[in-house]
Design an enzyme around this catalytic site. Structure first.
Site, PDB file in Angstrom:
ATOM      1  N   TYR A  13       0.973  -1.329  -0.027  1.00 35.06           N
ATOM      2  CA  TYR A  13      -0.027   0.181   0.264  1.00 35.06           C
ATOM      3  C   TYR A  13       0.895   1.301   0.013  1.00 35.06           C
ATOM      4  O   TYR A  13       0.581   1.711  -0.843  1.00 35.06           O
ATOM      5  CB  TYR A  13      -0.357   0.061   1.030  1.00 35.06           C
ATOM      6  CG  TYR A  13      -1.876   0.840   1.948  1.00 35.06           C
ATOM      7  CD1 TYR A  13      -2.832   1.488   0.716  1.00 35.06           C
ATOM      8  CD2 TYR A  13      -1.722   1.763   3.171  1.00 35.06           C
ATOM      9  CE1 TYR A  13      -3.500   2.544   0.720  1.00 35.06           C
ATOM     10  CE2 TYR A  13      -3.016   2.742   2.979  1.00 35.06           C
ATOM     11  CZ  TYR A  13      -3.491   3.268   1.920  1.00 35.06           C
ATOM     12  OH  TYR A  13      -4.698   4.018   2.597  1.00 35.06           O
ATOM     13  N   LYS A  45       1.276   4.131  -3.107  1.00 37.43           N
ATOM     14  CA  LYS A  45       1.182   5.667  -2.983  1.00 37.43           C
ATOM     15  C   LYS A  45       2.243   5.948  -3.108  1.00 37.43           C
ATOM     16  O   LYS A  45       2.250   6.909  -4.147  1.00 37.43           O
ATOM     17  CB  LYS A  45       1.050   5.616  -1.269  1.00 37.43           C
ATOM     18  CG  LYS A  45      -0.504   5.183  -1.490  1.00 37.43           C
ATOM     19  CD  LYS A  45      -1.689   6.002  -1.906  1.00 37.43           C
ATOM     20  CE  LYS A  45      -3.268   5.499  -0.899  1.00 37.43           C
ATOM     21  NZ  LYS A  45      -4.072   5.780  -1.808  1.00 37.43           N
ATOM     22  N   ILE A 100      -8.358   9.070   8.919  1.00 38.07           N
ATOM     23  CA  ILE A 100      -9.820   9.445   8.769  1.00 38.07           C
ATOM     24  C   ILE A 100     -10.412   9.008  10.337  1.00 38.07           C
ATOM     25  O   ILE A 100     -10.549   7.736   9.746  1.00 38.07           O
ATOM     26  CB  ILE A 100      -9.879  10.072   7.330  1.00 38.07           C
ATOM     27  CG1 ILE A 100      -8.610  10.499   6.118  1.00 38.07           C
ATOM     28  CG2 ILE A 100     -10.683  10.580   7.249  1.00 38.07           C
ATOM     29  CD1 ILE A 100      -8.272  11.624   6.862  1.00 38.07           C
TER      30      ILE A 100
HETATM   31  N1  LIG Z   1      -8.953   5.875   5.683  1.00 36.96           N
HETATM   32  C1  LIG Z   1      -8.192   6.266   5.609  1.00 36.96           C
HETATM   33  O1  LIG Z   1      -7.396   6.488   6.934  1.00 36.96           O
HETATM   34  C2  LIG Z   1      -7.053   7.279   4.997  1.00 36.96           C
HETATM   35  C3  LIG Z   1      -7.729   6.795   3.575  1.00 36.96           C
HETATM   36  N2  LIG Z   1      -6.683   7.123   2.336  1.00 36.96           N
HETATM   37  C4  LIG Z   1      -6.670   7.324   1.003  1.00 36.96           C
HETATM   38  O2  LIG Z   1      -7.913   7.373   1.144  1.00 36.96           O
HETATM   39  C5  LIG Z   1      -8.413   6.946   0.026  1.00 36.96           C
HETATM   40  C6  LIG Z   1     -10.300   6.276  -0.122  1.00 36.96           C
HETATM   41  O3  LIG Z   1      -9.621   5.470   1.413  1.00 36.96           O
HETATM   42  P1  LIG Z   1     -10.723   4.808   1.796  1.00 36.96           P
HETATM   43  O4  LIG Z   1     -12.093   5.204   1.901  1.00 36.96           O
HETATM   44  O5  LIG Z   1     -10.144   4.611   3.683  1.00 36.96           O
HETATM   45  O6  LIG Z   1     -10.284   3.027   2.003  1.00 36.96           O
HETATM   46  P2  LIG Z   1     -11.562   2.028   1.277  1.00 36.96           P
HETATM   47  O7  LIG Z   1      -9.791   0.208   1.532  1.00 36.96           O
HETATM   48  O8  LIG Z   1     -12.455   2.035   2.862  1.00 36.96           O
HETATM   49  O9  LIG Z   1     -11.949   1.881   0.502  1.00 36.96           O
HETATM   50  C7  LIG Z   1     -11.356   2.021  -1.035  1.00 36.96           C
HETATM   51  C8  LIG Z   1     -12.060   1.878  -2.153  1.00 36.96           C
HETATM   52  O10 LIG Z   1     -12.035   0.870  -3.094  1.00 36.96           O
HETATM   53  C9  LIG Z   1     -12.229   0.106  -4.000  1.00 36.96           C
HETATM   54  N3  LIG Z   1     -11.898  -0.486  -4.738  1.00 36.96           N
HETATM   55  C10 LIG Z   1     -10.845  -1.798  -4.569  1.00 36.96           C
HETATM   56  N4  LIG Z   1     -10.612  -2.155  -6.226  1.00 36.96           N
HETATM   57  C11 LIG Z   1     -11.445  -1.663  -7.000  1.00 36.96           C
HETATM   58  C12 LIG Z   1     -11.396  -1.782  -8.024  1.00 36.96           C
HETATM   59  N5  LIG Z   1     -10.177  -2.484  -8.843  1.00 36.96           N
HETATM   60  N6  LIG Z   1     -11.769   0.004  -8.877  1.00 36.96           N
HETATM   61  C13 LIG Z   1     -12.834   0.885  -8.348  1.00 36.96           C
HETATM   62  N7  LIG Z   1     -12.372   0.466  -6.466  1.00 36.96           N
HETATM   63  C14 LIG Z   1     -11.573  -0.499  -5.911  1.00 36.96           C
HETATM   64  C15 LIG Z   1     -13.023  -0.404  -2.827  1.00 36.96           C
HETATM   65  O11 LIG Z   1     -14.391  -1.348  -3.232  1.00 36.96           O
HETATM   66  C16 LIG Z   1     -13.340   0.965  -1.422  1.00 36.96           C
HETATM   67  O12 LIG Z   1     -14.392   0.884  -1.979  1.00 36.96           O
HETATM   68  C17 LIG Z   1      -7.514   6.017  -0.305  1.00 36.96           C
HETATM   69  O13 LIG Z   1      -7.193   6.106  -1.711  1.00 36.96           O
HETATM   70  C18 LIG Z   1      -6.516   5.562   0.485  1.00 36.96           C
HETATM   71  O14 LIG Z   1      -5.672   5.393  -0.090  1.00 36.96           O
HETATM   72  C19 LIG Z   1      -5.042   8.134   2.577  1.00 36.96           C
HETATM   73  C20 LIG Z   1      -5.085   7.919   4.084  1.00 36.96           C
HETATM   74  C21 LIG Z   1      -6.097   7.629   4.855  1.00 36.96           C
HETATM   75  C1  LIG Z   2      -3.285   5.723   7.633  1.00 36.50           C
HETATM   76  C2  LIG Z   2      -3.871   5.269   6.437  1.00 36.50           C
HETATM   77  O1  LIG Z   2      -3.533   4.732   5.108  1.00 36.50           O
HETATM   78  C3  LIG Z   2      -5.096   4.216   7.128  1.00 36.50           C
HETATM   79  N1  LIG Z   2      -6.250   4.369   7.778  1.00 36.50           N
HETATM   80  C4  LIG Z   2      -4.435   3.170   7.699  1.00 36.50           C
HETATM   81  O2  LIG Z   2      -4.157   3.022   8.834  1.00 36.50           O
HETATM   82  O3  LIG Z   2      -3.628   2.027   6.775  1.00 36.50           O
END
Ligand SMILES: NC(=O)C1=CN([C@@H]2O[C@H](COP(=O)(O)OP(=O)(O)OC[C@H]3O[C@@H](n4cnc5c(N)ncnc54)[C@H](O)[C@@H]3O)[C@@H](O)[C@H]2O)C=CC1
Ligand SMILES: CC(=O)[C@H](N)C(=O)O
Length: 288
Positions: free
Chosen positions: A110, A114, A140
């Site tokens: 991951y 990134k 988040i």
């Molecule tokens: N939640 C957090 O704390 C953080 C999130 N992020 C970034 O924010 C973005 C969203 O994060 P989250 O909502 O937490 O992630 P999540 O893991 O909850 O959601 C990721 C989404 O990508 C979808 N996905 C997987 N394979 C796919 C494909 N081939 N085509 C289209 N969609 C696909 C999944 O079904 C899921 O809905 C990510 O890029 C993550 O890296 C970054 C830092 C922290």
């Molecule tokens: C900081 C992130 O990308 C995520 N919430 C994790 O804990 O892996």
């Protein structure tokens, strides 16, 4: 923004306009772009916590999926936003705070993907003039989505447990300090950077910071509202090691200077907002 921001749908989407592998389906992505008069590709699709157990799929989704987005952007003159993360840093990065430019040697697929996205986006920007923008998000915190097993998810799960049972078992040590942000701040920052004039941007990958806290800090703040909350600690050594390889805070003065980034939610406001959203009624509905 004058045109639509289209969200790529996930693999399990029930949206009939989407089929196949979402970000991996080049033809489908092209159809979405053309049919919806898209101007920005906001690329959230990722395999994060689960990526480590299926590296081949994570490589496809997180790296090949992003290549598709870049190709599409050049083909159709689109702009691209992708979020990065504190996971893009690693053991050898400065931790408190992590600067925008420093050594980045993450050891998860991951994190590696990134860093790859940050570098590829910047390469396309310099080489082909792509309007690429990227924010490194902290963990988040949101009441709307269920915690999915990430290391920062303890800080979401604790609210659900506090309301539901009054007891939370934490898998990180009580003094583990990590950078976090309430979802409203995250969304506002994202819109702000999308809307910022290109002339204001002095970099294409920005750190954004809000607050940093430990499980102990968070517990104390929640106890101001729910004094009976009990927290016990059963530390998961793997998770603890991961958390200790991440920054405790992000240095974000460039975002604050270039496009006026400023977070609204400190710890008391975050706790208040989370507890307001997570009501026992809601938890019951989710369980059914
Ligand atoms: N939640 C957090 O704390 C953080 C999130 N992020 C970034 O924010 C973005 C969203 O994060 P989250 O909502 O937490 O992630 P999540 O893991 O909850 O959601 C990721 C989404 O990508 C979808 N996905 C997987 N394979 C796919 C494909 N081939 N085509 C289209 N969609 C696909 C999944 O079904 C899921 O809905 C990510 O890029 C993550 O890296 C970054 C830092 C922290
Ligand atoms: C900081 C992130 O990308 C995520 N919430 C994790 O804990 O892996």
């Amino acid at each position: 923004m004058d045109r639509k921001i289209h969200r790529e749908n996930d693999l399990t989407s029930e949206d009939p306009s989407i089929s196949g592998n979402g970000a991996l389906d080049h033809k489908n992505l092209r159809e979405i772009v053309v049919n919806n008069n898209v101007s920005w590709l906001v690329h959230y699709a990722v395999l994060s916590a689960v990526g480590e157990s299926n590296v081949t799929l994570a490589r496809d989704v997180n790296i090949t999926g992003f290549h598709n987005v870049l190709d599409m952007a050049l083909e159709h003159d689109l702009r691209v936003f992708v979020p990065s993360t504190i996971r893009a840093f690693g053991h050898s990065s400065p931790r408190d705070p992590a600067p925008e430019l420093c050594v980045q040697r993450p050891r998860t697929i991951y994190g590696v993907a990134k860093v790859h996205a940050e570098l590829m986006g910047e390469y396309y920007h310099h080489q082909y003039g792509l309007d690429f923008r990227c924010l490194r998000y902290p963990g988040i915190i949101s009441a709307d989505s269920q915690p999915g097993g990430s290391t920062t998810d303890y800080a979401v799960q604790i609210f659900h447990s506090a309301v539901k049972s009054g007891h939370f078992e934490c898998n990180l040590r009580s003094d583990t300090r990590l950078p976090m942000m309430y979802i409203d701040d995250c969304l506002r920052a994202t819109l702000q950077v999308l809307e910022a004039p290109a002339s204001a941007l002095t970099t294409r990958t920005y750190n954004i910071n809000a607050l940093s806290f430990t499980p102990r800090d968070l517990t104390q703040e929640i106890r101001k509202v729910l004094p009976d909350l009990r927290v016990s600690y059963r530390v998961d050594p793997l998770r603890q090691a991961i958390a200790e390889s991440w920054p405790m805070a992000l240095e974000d003065s460039t975002a604050r200077r270039d496009w006026g980034w400023k977070h609204d939610y400190g710890l008391p406001e975050l706790v208040q907002a989370m507890l307001t959203h997570i009501t026992p009624g809601k938890l019951l509905a989710q369980a059914n």
